[in-house]
Motif scaffolding. Structure first.
Motif, PDB file in Angstrom:
ATOM      1  N   PHE A  90       0.825  -1.206   0.000  1.00 35.83           N
ATOM      2  CA  PHE A  90       0.000   0.000   0.000  1.00 35.83           C
ATOM      3  C   PHE A  90       0.865   1.264   0.000  1.00 35.83           C
ATOM      4  O   PHE A  90       1.824   1.355   0.765  1.00 35.83           O
ATOM      5  CB  PHE A  90      -0.920  -0.004   1.226  1.00 35.83           C
ATOM      6  N   ASN A  91       0.500   2.206  -0.849  1.00 39.84           N
ATOM      7  CA  ASN A  91       1.160   3.515  -0.934  1.00 39.84           C
ATOM      8  C   ASN A  91       2.686   3.386  -1.087  1.00 39.84           C
ATOM      9  O   ASN A  91       3.439   4.181  -0.554  1.00 39.84           O
ATOM     10  CB  ASN A  91       0.808   4.373   0.287  1.00 39.84           C
ATOM     11  N   GLU A 126      -8.015   1.332  -5.008  1.00 36.02           N
ATOM     12  CA  GLU A 126      -9.020   2.389  -5.089  1.00 36.02           C
ATOM     13  C   GLU A 126      -8.960   3.393  -3.949  1.00 36.02           C
ATOM     14  O   GLU A 126      -9.613   4.430  -4.000  1.00 36.02           O
ATOM     15  CB  GLU A 126     -10.415   1.753  -5.090  1.00 36.02           C
ATOM     16  N   ARG A 127      -8.209   3.089  -2.893  1.00 35.26           N
ATOM     17  CA  ARG A 127      -8.261   3.942  -1.716  1.00 35.26           C
ATOM     18  C   ARG A 127      -7.525   5.260  -1.936  1.00 35.26           C
ATOM     19  O   ARG A 127      -6.517   5.318  -2.604  1.00 35.26           O
ATOM     20  CB  ARG A 127      -7.687   3.196  -0.510  1.00 35.26           C
ATOM     21  N   GLY A 128      -8.060   6.310  -1.337  1.00 40.32           N
ATOM     22  CA  GLY A 128      -7.427   7.613  -1.467  1.00 40.32           C
ATOM     23  C   GLY A 128      -7.870   8.335  -2.720  1.00 40.32           C
ATOM     24  O   GLY A 128      -8.784   7.899  -3.409  1.00 40.32           O
ATOM     25  N   SER A 129      -7.218   9.444  -3.012  1.00 40.01           N
ATOM     26  CA  SER A 129      -7.686  10.295  -4.101  1.00 40.01           C
ATOM     27  C   SER A 129      -7.105   9.850  -5.443  1.00 40.01           C
ATOM     28  O   SER A 129      -6.041   9.233  -5.519  1.00 40.01           O
ATOM     29  CB  SER A 129      -7.353  11.752  -3.812  1.00 40.01           C
ATOM     30  N   ARG A 130      -7.808  10.194  -6.505  1.00 34.86           N
ATOM     31  CA  ARG A 130      -7.536   9.617  -7.814  1.00 34.86           C
ATOM     32  C   ARG A 130      -6.266  10.136  -8.486  1.00 34.86           C
ATOM     33  O   ARG A 130      -5.519   9.375  -9.067  1.00 34.86           O
ATOM     34  CB  ARG A 130      -8.740   9.835  -8.728  1.00 34.86           C
ATOM     35  N   GLU A 131      -6.031  11.427  -8.419  1.00 29.17           N
ATOM     36  CA  GLU A 131      -4.809  11.939  -9.057  1.00 29.17           C
ATOM     37  C   GLU A 131      -3.576  11.540  -8.259  1.00 29.17           C
ATOM     38  O   GLU A 131      -2.514  11.306  -8.817  1.00 29.17           O
ATOM     39  CB  GLU A 131      -4.885  13.461  -9.236  1.00 29.17           C
ATOM     40  N   TYR A 132      -3.714  11.457  -6.936  1.00 31.67           N
ATOM     41  CA  TYR A 132      -2.584  10.959  -6.153  1.00 31.67           C
ATOM     42  C   TYR A 132      -2.270   9.536  -6.594  1.00 31.67           C
ATOM     43  O   TYR A 132      -1.099   9.154  -6.741  1.00 31.67           O
ATOM     44  CB  TYR A 132      -2.887  11.005  -4.648  1.00 31.67           C
ATOM     45  N   ASN A 133      -3.322   8.757  -6.846  1.00 30.37           N
ATOM     46  CA  ASN A 133      -3.109   7.378  -7.280  1.00 30.37           C
ATOM     47  C   ASN A 133      -2.502   7.285  -8.681  1.00 30.37           C
ATOM     48  O   ASN A 133      -1.764   6.346  -8.974  1.00 30.37           O
ATOM     49  CB  ASN A 133      -4.424   6.600  -7.201  1.00 30.37           C
ATOM     50  N   GLU A 165      -6.105   4.373 -10.231  1.00 25.45           N
ATOM     51  CA  GLU A 165      -7.115   3.396  -9.803  1.00 25.45           C
ATOM     52  C   GLU A 165      -8.201   3.225 -10.863  1.00 25.45           C
ATOM     53  O   GLU A 165      -9.244   2.640 -10.601  1.00 25.45           O
ATOM     54  CB  GLU A 165      -7.745   3.842  -8.474  1.00 25.45           C
ATOM     55  N   GLU A 166      -7.944   3.734 -12.082  1.00 29.36           N
ATOM     56  CA  GLU A 166      -9.012   3.781 -13.087  1.00 29.36           C
ATOM     57  C   GLU A 166      -9.302   2.430 -13.736  1.00 29.36           C
ATOM     58  O   GLU A 166     -10.385   2.218 -14.249  1.00 29.36           O
ATOM     59  CB  GLU A 166      -8.662   4.808 -14.170  1.00 29.36           C
ATOM     60  N   HIS A 173     -14.029  -4.353  -2.522  1.00 29.96           N
ATOM     61  CA  HIS A 173     -13.384  -3.461  -1.560  1.00 29.96           C
ATOM     62  C   HIS A 173     -12.720  -4.274  -0.455  1.00 29.96           C
ATOM     63  O   HIS A 173     -12.841  -3.981   0.718  1.00 29.96           O
ATOM     64  CB  HIS A 173     -14.421  -2.492  -0.981  1.00 29.96           C
ATOM     65  N   TRP A 178      -7.589  -5.166  -3.284  1.00 32.57           N
ATOM     66  CA  TRP A 178      -6.639  -4.045  -3.265  1.00 32.57           C
ATOM     67  C   TRP A 178      -5.224  -4.523  -3.613  1.00 32.57           C
ATOM     68  O   TRP A 178      -4.522  -3.898  -4.407  1.00 32.57           O
ATOM     69  CB  TRP A 178      -6.665  -3.364  -1.886  1.00 32.57           C
TER      70      TRP A 178
ATOM     71  N   TYR B 334      -3.188  10.609   6.102  1.00 34.61           N
ATOM     72  CA  TYR B 334      -3.553  10.715   4.690  1.00 34.61           C
ATOM     73  C   TYR B 334      -4.542  11.861   4.521  1.00 34.61           C
ATOM     74  O   TYR B 334      -5.696  11.766   4.938  1.00 34.61           O
ATOM     75  CB  TYR B 334      -4.193   9.401   4.221  1.00 34.61           C
ATOM     76  N   TYR B 357     -11.567   6.088   4.609  1.00 33.94           N
ATOM     77  CA  TYR B 357     -11.380   7.325   3.844  1.00 33.94           C
ATOM     78  C   TYR B 357     -12.665   8.123   3.879  1.00 33.94           C
ATOM     79  O   TYR B 357     -13.688   7.709   3.346  1.00 33.94           O
ATOM     80  CB  TYR B 357     -10.949   6.993   2.410  1.00 33.94           C
TER      81      TYR B 357
END
Lengths: 191, 436
Positions: A90-91, A126-133, A165-166, A173, A178, B334, B357
């Motif tokens: 993760f991350n 999918e976790r967190g924001s999309r552009e960060y991903n 995550e697209e 979930h 993941w 986060y 989240y």
């Protein structure tokens, strides 16, 4: 970079073994699979009169990897090259030992086959924001690319893209989904 | 020791009660929020019309007012009377029913396809008119006119301009045989959805131009992320950024002249500012970490962005003219995807705690961070143009769904008329006011 060096020099030796053993598997396949086919081939060679021997050694040389195209090598299902996905925590864009070994095998292969190019597609869960991903997927693709370059692949042979995550490989979930989505996919193109 | 344990238990109990109460309150939101103003919207009189009207204006207003959390509209079936203008109103009956505000109206036919909506907002206790308007409207703009009336009522009562008559943009994905990605624009209640762009490859990160005429977005149509700008009315589009690597997270400056965006052409993801007319680029951040999701401060003098330079994603702020970024968020491991309220006082963000989240709201003056949603995979917060609501995406099963929550977290509603997997909602700007 230093870390890659020490590990890759070790696994280079491993790579030789892998390549040799993969050749051996290829050679054995037609013999085991279809005895009639082999018989036919033997008859032809005998008729030609150029190759007298019927030993496996002579036959094996004729079918060495020089005659296997890059495409054929990539189609084999029982080699390291058959692994086209590496996974991440993760991350994180840190490569596990297993991922490193897979990427090094691809790096060697690409380095030895100038007509081959590949695309590294980075993905995130999918976790967190999309552009960060998107940026995270890119970082994963970049760390994978570094390994390939270090193995001698040329810059022109490797393209990278991040889908973030697209484009999940697994829906749902769960931790399992993941983990399956935090990945870099290796997509080959043979010219 | 025993006493201490007991004491601890009491504290825990005390702590858990408000949390549970908070959750229950949110579920009841569609019924109205505690302290919400009791209003009644009488169905508008359409008896003068020559043909049936396709839109129930009164119903749209009722739903708008309920969604705001500020009002609680009486159920239509419970209405004590059906007056259509002030002279018909018996105030005492409404007062006895506990109603404080009454909305009545009539719709007249002006010409074929053209209407005139007359409405009045009445104060039941003072027995007088607070607002009275006659709005001429074309048939296809009827829903919009109903939202406009809601805006006027909202502004009259709260002093803040209503944001019902605005639009939202979002990405929808449909997975039948092949996955399709659709960029759509719709009314704030989810109705009137119109497709802006459809693609076989991902579409992402829509951003409204401040005049509401155009959208910037990311499209993978060429198998890699590129930024496009599209004029909505003409559907005319152009690629504005197609550098090597990531072209992402476009964000329109408040003056409409510049776009903040993310590029990796010079290394890791960094923030750049592009002048839209000249396409000239200026690099704003320079760090080997991920710098992404730039948004403009209310007045456009700084950029707030996500960076993992501390080891995990947090929000930072940097002056548009350049300088050293300053970290904004410190709570939690986060914090990302900022949305700045139009008055600049709040920042909404994705905030994770213990793997959940949620959307949180950060008050800049006090430094207080408040979690305002309660699911586990919430993302893409976007402020309404009046700063009172935050639109965001949540997850139900394998689908994304859109919600809006009030800035205090008390009122929450799910957007209707949804199907498919919907995400990345962005609330558009105010439309130009009608001349009065």
């Amino acid at each position: 970079m230093k870390r890659y060096f020490s590990i890759s020099s070790l696994s280079l030796t491993g790579m030789v073994v892998i390549l040799v053993s993969s050749c051996a598997t290829v050679q054995e396949m037609p013999i085991q699979d279809d005895a009639a086919d082999r018989q036919l081939q033997e008859e032809v060679t005998t008729a030609d009169g150029t190759i007298a021997g019927d030993s496996d050694g002579v036959y094996a040389t004729a079918m060495s990897d020089e005659t296997l195209t890059a495409q054929q090598l990539l189609e084999q299902t029982d080699t390291v090259l058959a692994n086209r996905t590496v996974f991440f925590e993760f991350n994180s864009a840190k490569l596990t030992d297993k991922s490193l070994a897979i990427l090094e095998a691809h790096g060697n292969f690409v380095a030895g086959n100038g007509n081959v190019s590949l695309r590294l597609e980075g993905h995130a869960d999918e976790r967190g924001s999309r552009e960060y991903n998107i940026a995270l997927g890119d970082r994963r693709a970049q760390s994978s690319r570094q390994v390939l370059l270090f193995q001698g692949a040329s810059i022109d042979q490797i393209d990278t893209v991040s889908y973030g995550e697209e484009q999940p490989a697994m829906l749902g979930h769960t931790e399992e989904a993941w983990a399956g989505n935090r990945r870099v996919e290796i997509i080959y193109r043979v010219n | 020791m025993r006493i201490r344990l007991k004491y601890l238990f009491l504290i825990l109990l005390w702590m858990s009660v408000p949390v549970a109460g908070f959750g229950a309150l949110i579920i009841e939101i569609t019924e109205g929020v505690e302290g919400a103003l009791p209003v009644a919207v009488v169905p508008f009189d359409t008896s003068e019309l020559s043909s049936e009207i396709p839109v129930d204006v009164g119903e749209i207003i009722t739903n708008d007012l309920n969604r705001s959390g500020v009002f609680k509209a009486m159920d239509r079936n419970a209405l004590v009377a059906r007056p259509n203008y002030s002279a018909q109103v018996q105030y005492s009956r409404w007062r006895d029913a506990g109603i404080e505000l009454l909305i009545v109206g009539r719709i007249f036919q002006k010409a074929p396809g053209e209407y005139d909506i007359q409405f009045q907002l009445l104060d039941v206790l003072k027995q007088n008119q607070l607002l009275g308007y006659s709005l001429p409207v074309k048939k296809r703009k009827l829903r919009s006119a109903a939202h406009e009336i809601s805006d006027l009522i909202y502004e009259q009562i709260t002093g803040t301009r209503g944001a019902f008559n605005t639009r939202i943009a979002y990405i929808k994905s449909q997975s039948e045989e092949a996955r399709k990605y659709i960029l759509q624009v719709a009314d704030t209640d989810g109705f009137n959805a119109q497709t802006v762009l459809e693609s076989d490859e991902p579409l992402m990160s829509p951003s409204w131009s401040p005049d509401g005429q155009s959208l910037a977005y990311v499209s993978f149509e060429n198998k890699r992320p590129e930024i496009f700008i599209q004029h909505l009315a003409s559907a005319k589009r152009s690629k504005i950024s197609g550098f090597k690597g990531i072209n992402g997270a476009p964000s329109w400056s408040p003056d409409g002249k510049n776009l903040a965006l993310v590029l990796t052409k010079d290394g890791s993801a960094d923030i750049y500012i592009m002048n839209i007319a000249s396409k000239r680029l200026r690099r704003l951040t320079r760090h080997r970490s991920i710098d992404t999701e730039p948004v403009w401060s209310a007045r456009g003098e700084s950029i707030i962005f996500t960076s993992d330079r501390s080891g995990a994603p947090q929000l930072y702020e940097i002056a548009v003219k350049g300088g050293k970024p300053k970290r904004i968020t410190f709570e939690g491991k986060y914090n990302s995807a900022a949305s700045v309220s139009p008055d600049g006082k709040y920042i909404a963000m994705v905030h994770a705690e213990r793997g959940q989240y949620k959307i949180a709201q950060y008050e800049r003056e006090t430094g207080n961070l408040t979690v305002i949603t309660d699911s586990s995979l919430d993302e893409s917060p976007s402020f309404s143009p009046n700063g009172k609501m935050v639109l965001y995406a949540s997850t139900e099963g394998n689908n994304g769904v859109l919600y809006a929550v009030s800035i205090d977290g008390r009122a929450k509603h799910r957007l209707s008329d949804q199907s498919g997997d919907i995400r990345e909602p962005v609330w558009g700007p105010y439309k130009r006011r009608r001349k009065r």
